[in-house]
Design a protein around this motif. Sequence first.
Motif, short mmCIF file in Angstrom:
data_model
loop_
_atom_site.label_atom_id
_atom_site.label_comp_id
_atom_site.label_asym_id
_atom_site.label_seq_id
_atom_site.Cartn_x
_atom_site.Cartn_y
_atom_site.Cartn_z
N ALA A 58 0.83 -1.21 0.00
CA ALA A 58 0.00 0.00 0.00
C ALA A 58 0.86 1.26 0.00
O ALA A 58 0.55 2.25 -0.67
CB ALA A 58 -0.92 -0.01 1.22
N PHE A 59 1.96 1.23 0.73
CA PHE A 59 2.89 2.35 0.77
C PHE A 59 3.48 2.62 -0.62
O PHE A 59 3.52 3.77 -1.09
CB PHE A 59 4.01 2.05 1.77
N GLN A 60 3.91 1.58 -1.30
CA GLN A 60 4.51 1.74 -2.62
C GLN A 60 3.50 2.28 -3.64
O GLN A 60 3.89 2.91 -4.63
CB GLN A 60 5.09 0.41 -3.11
N SER A 61 2.22 2.05 -3.40
CA SER A 61 1.18 2.54 -4.29
C SER A 61 0.71 3.96 -3.93
O SER A 61 -0.21 4.49 -4.56
CB SER A 61 -0.02 1.58 -4.27
N GLY A 62 1.34 4.55 -2.91
CA GLY A 62 1.00 5.91 -2.53
C GLY A 62 -0.21 6.05 -1.65
O GLY A 62 -0.79 7.13 -1.53
N HIS A 63 -0.59 4.95 -0.97
CA HIS A 63 -1.81 4.95 -0.17
C HIS A 63 -1.56 4.92 1.33
O HIS A 63 -2.48 4.60 2.10
CB HIS A 63 -2.70 3.78 -0.58
N VAL A 64 -0.33 5.22 1.77
CA VAL A 64 -0.02 5.22 3.21
C VAL A 64 0.64 6.52 3.64
O VAL A 64 0.14 7.21 4.55
CB VAL A 64 0.88 4.02 3.59
N GLU A 65 1.75 6.86 3.05
CA GLU A 65 2.52 8.02 3.50
C GLU A 65 1.69 9.30 3.41
O GLU A 65 1.07 9.59 2.38
CB GLU A 65 3.80 8.16 2.69
N ASN A 66 1.65 10.05 4.52
CA ASN A 66 0.91 11.31 4.62
C ASN A 66 -0.60 11.13 4.45
O ASN A 66 -1.31 12.09 4.15
CB ASN A 66 1.43 12.34 3.61
N CYS A 67 -1.09 9.92 4.65
CA CYS A 67 -2.52 9.62 4.50
C CYS A 67 -3.15 9.35 5.87
O CYS A 67 -2.47 9.05 6.84
CB CYS A 67 -2.72 8.38 3.62
N THR A 68 -4.48 9.44 5.90
CA THR A 68 -5.24 8.95 7.05
C THR A 68 -5.67 7.52 6.74
O THR A 68 -6.34 7.26 5.74
CB THR A 68 -6.49 9.81 7.31
N VAL A 69 -5.24 6.59 7.57
CA VAL A 69 -5.45 5.16 7.35
C VAL A 69 -6.33 4.61 8.45
O VAL A 69 -6.17 4.95 9.63
CB VAL A 69 -4.10 4.41 7.32
N CYS A 70 -7.26 3.75 8.07
CA CYS A 70 -8.12 3.07 9.05
C CYS A 70 -7.87 1.57 8.99
O CYS A 70 -7.74 0.99 7.91
CB CYS A 70 -9.59 3.36 8.77
N ASP A 71 -7.80 0.97 10.16
CA ASP A 71 -7.66 -0.49 10.31
C ASP A 71 -8.93 -0.98 10.98
O ASP A 71 -9.12 -0.81 12.19
CB ASP A 71 -6.42 -0.78 11.15
N LEU A 72 -9.84 -1.57 10.20
CA LEU A 72 -11.10 -2.08 10.73
C LEU A 72 -10.87 -3.45 11.35
O LEU A 72 -10.39 -4.36 10.70
CB LEU A 72 -12.14 -2.17 9.61
N GLY A 73 -11.26 -3.60 12.62
CA GLY A 73 -10.97 -4.84 13.34
C GLY A 73 -9.49 -4.91 13.64
O GLY A 73 -8.82 -5.87 13.28
#
Length: 215
Positions: free
Chosen positions: A51-66
């Motif tokens: 996810a990080f390599q795809s640009g979806h982690v760094e400087n993002c708001t991330v949710c972990d459900l469960g």
Amino acid sequence: MESPEGSKLIIRSKRHLEILLSKVKDFENPKFELQQYITPPDIAALIVWTAFQSGHVENCTVCDLGSGTGILSIAAALMGAERVIGVEIDPEAIEIAMENLKLFPEISERIEFRKMDIQDFNDKVDTVIMNPPYGEKPLHLDRNFLEKAFEISDAIYSIHTIGSKDFLERLSRKNGFQATLLYTINFPIKWRFKWHTKPIYRFKAGIWRFLRESL
């Protein structure tokens, strides 16, 4: 990479991330009805690194459900998420997650664990990264998690059984998402319930990415 808070901790590789995650404590009293199995460090590192390599982690708001004991939440913060929200219904799991968070003081201010049912969580986030209950019995228990993820985010990374492929693709299309199987993995589950007959049971699972089709 360096964390947004100026931490000196730099994650050099997926392997480095995996080593750090190996410190994370497992469930003390796993509950079968919640299908509580910790995500192994190597698999947690793989899904978050991807996810990080795809640009979806760094400087993002991330949710972990469960979010369980917090391994995916911690991994996302280590990889530079600006904010991470772990949603977990079990207070015992959150207690362990908070203990695990103490191992990583440089990221602790960017992670929040909320004790609540996922259906009550309605914040919009950039990315969801999760390992939901798979729902073999009852079937497709992970559907509730995916449908909530579709509501709150445009990018989702999740782990599901390989046998769910057709179901996942249908559910994704119905909700306006494109499902992509990124990796096939052998997911290990350690002996923990009295009816288990092997020290470790492995099953075929997949790491999936779901992207809203308008993106």
